[in-house]
Design an enzyme around this catalytic site. Structure first.
Site, PDB file in Angstrom:
ATOM      1  N   GLU A 151       0.814  -1.220   0.000  1.00 31.72           N
ATOM      2  CA  GLU A 151       0.000   0.000   0.000  1.00 31.72           C
ATOM      3  C   GLU A 151       0.847   1.270   0.000  1.00 31.72           C
ATOM      4  O   GLU A 151       0.302   2.376  -0.037  1.00 31.72           O
ATOM      5  CB  GLU A 151      -0.926  -0.022   1.214  1.00 31.72           C
ATOM      6  N   GLN A 160       4.192  -4.178   3.191  1.00 26.83           N
ATOM      7  CA  GLN A 160       3.877  -5.577   3.469  1.00 26.83           C
ATOM      8  C   GLN A 160       4.253  -6.437   2.268  1.00 26.83           C
ATOM      9  O   GLN A 160       4.569  -5.921   1.205  1.00 26.83           O
ATOM     10  CB  GLN A 160       2.396  -5.721   3.776  1.00 26.83           C
TER      11      GLN A 160
END
Length: 320
Positions: A39, A153
């Site tokens: 993100e 992530q």
């Protein structure tokens, strides 16, 4: 699949087919303007994970449509009518996308590129970020985060985790060694996947370090956000890091197998799992693996590549 799943897959595959763009420049299909699992990058082109999962979805849909068409003609006709499926025309388009999808790749490092522009960034280690500036999402401007190399992530590694059977250990290791040092793990979804993949490549020390991060994410408030609530995903990830990571449990063609290892700082660990209604317990220490069949039916299980049959209520001991 025939009653529910295929109707959904057809819709998803139609989406990915129209979302793919033919590039006359590359002579390949590309997927533009997406946000992948990371993100901290948005509106990027050809996120490797996204392109990979799109192709997998198209392939999986065609595979199941062909299976239904062969095994149950009437159900296939009902499905085709309900979804207005033009089988030959649509699957032909999907197959063309499958055969011609572009996947960004660094030939020098031999790693899959997170997206087209990733190597334009200044590649730096997350360890180089001053502690006072972590987590970066609470200290940096969004503009600075977007143009940095830092990964929130698992992204490429998420794809390697999901489709692990398609890639050999060396491929996984190269990508892990390239991307993990740039990952800030500022998502509850991150450390657990990295821990599992570290176990997969035999890096038990790194796997344990990342296990602690996922297990203690809220206890130690790594990302300074427990005030907003607990991370339930990280709790589930803690279990996965033990069972799929240290325990090495995988389901292959409906059969269960384990490839256990144990961190030096632990004396033992154990977990329960159930497959096809058969409940069993696995206990691992530094000397052996103990598998206890807690059901009345026999259990077939692979341990480090060797097949064992455990009768109902039986138990086996396998030396590590």
């Amino acid at each position: 699949m025939a009653d529910y799943g295929l109707e959904v897959l057809i819709g998803i595959s139609r989406f990915w087919c129209q979302r793919s763009t033919w590039s006359s420049n590359r002579k390949k299909y590309v997927i533009l303007g997406v946000t992948g699992p990371n993100e901290y990058e948005n509106n990027v082109n050809n996120n490797w994970y996204t392109n990979t999962m799109a192709v997998w979805t198209l392939s999986y849909t065609i595979e199941n449509l062909n299976k239904l068409r062969k095994e149950d003609t009437e159900k296939f006709k009902t499905l085709a009518k309900k979804t207005n499926l033009r089988f030959s025309e649509e699957t032909g388009k999907w197959q063309k996308v499958i055969n011609n999808m572009y996947f960004p790749f660094d030939k020098d490092r031999k790693v899959f590129l997170q997206q087209d522009g990733f190597l334009d960034k200044e590649l730096m280690r997350a360890d180089d970020i001053p502690h006072a500036q972590r987590p970066i999402n609470q200290h940096w401007s969004w503009d600075r985060i977007l143009r940095s190399c830092y990964i929130k992530q698992a992204d490429v590694l998420q794809g390697l985790y999901v489709l692990e059977e398609k890639y050999d250990t060396e491929t996984i290791k190269r990508n892990f060694d390239f991307y993990e040092p740039m990952t800030v793990h500022e998502s509850s979804l991150s450390a657990c996947i990295h821990s599992i993949m570290a176990s997969r490549i035999g890096n038990i020390e790194k796997a344990y370090e990342l296990y602690l991060r996922t297990a203690r994410l809220d206890l130690d408030d790594y990302n300074n956000e427990v005030c907003d609530g607990l991370h339930i995903t990280s709790m589930a990830g803690t279990w996965l890091a033990i069972v799929e990571g240290f325990g090495g449990m995988r389901i292959t063609d409906g059969d269960v197998g384990i490839s256990p290892m144990i961190p030096d700082k632990w004396k033992s660990y154990s977990f329960h799992a159930r497959i096809k209604g058969i409940l069993f317990e696995v206990t691992v220490n530094h000397k052996e693996v103990i598998i206890n069949n807690l059901s009345s039916d026999s259990l077939k299980i692979m341990v480090a590549g060797i097949e064992y049959i455990i009768e109902g209520s039986g138990k086996i001991f396998v030396r590590l």
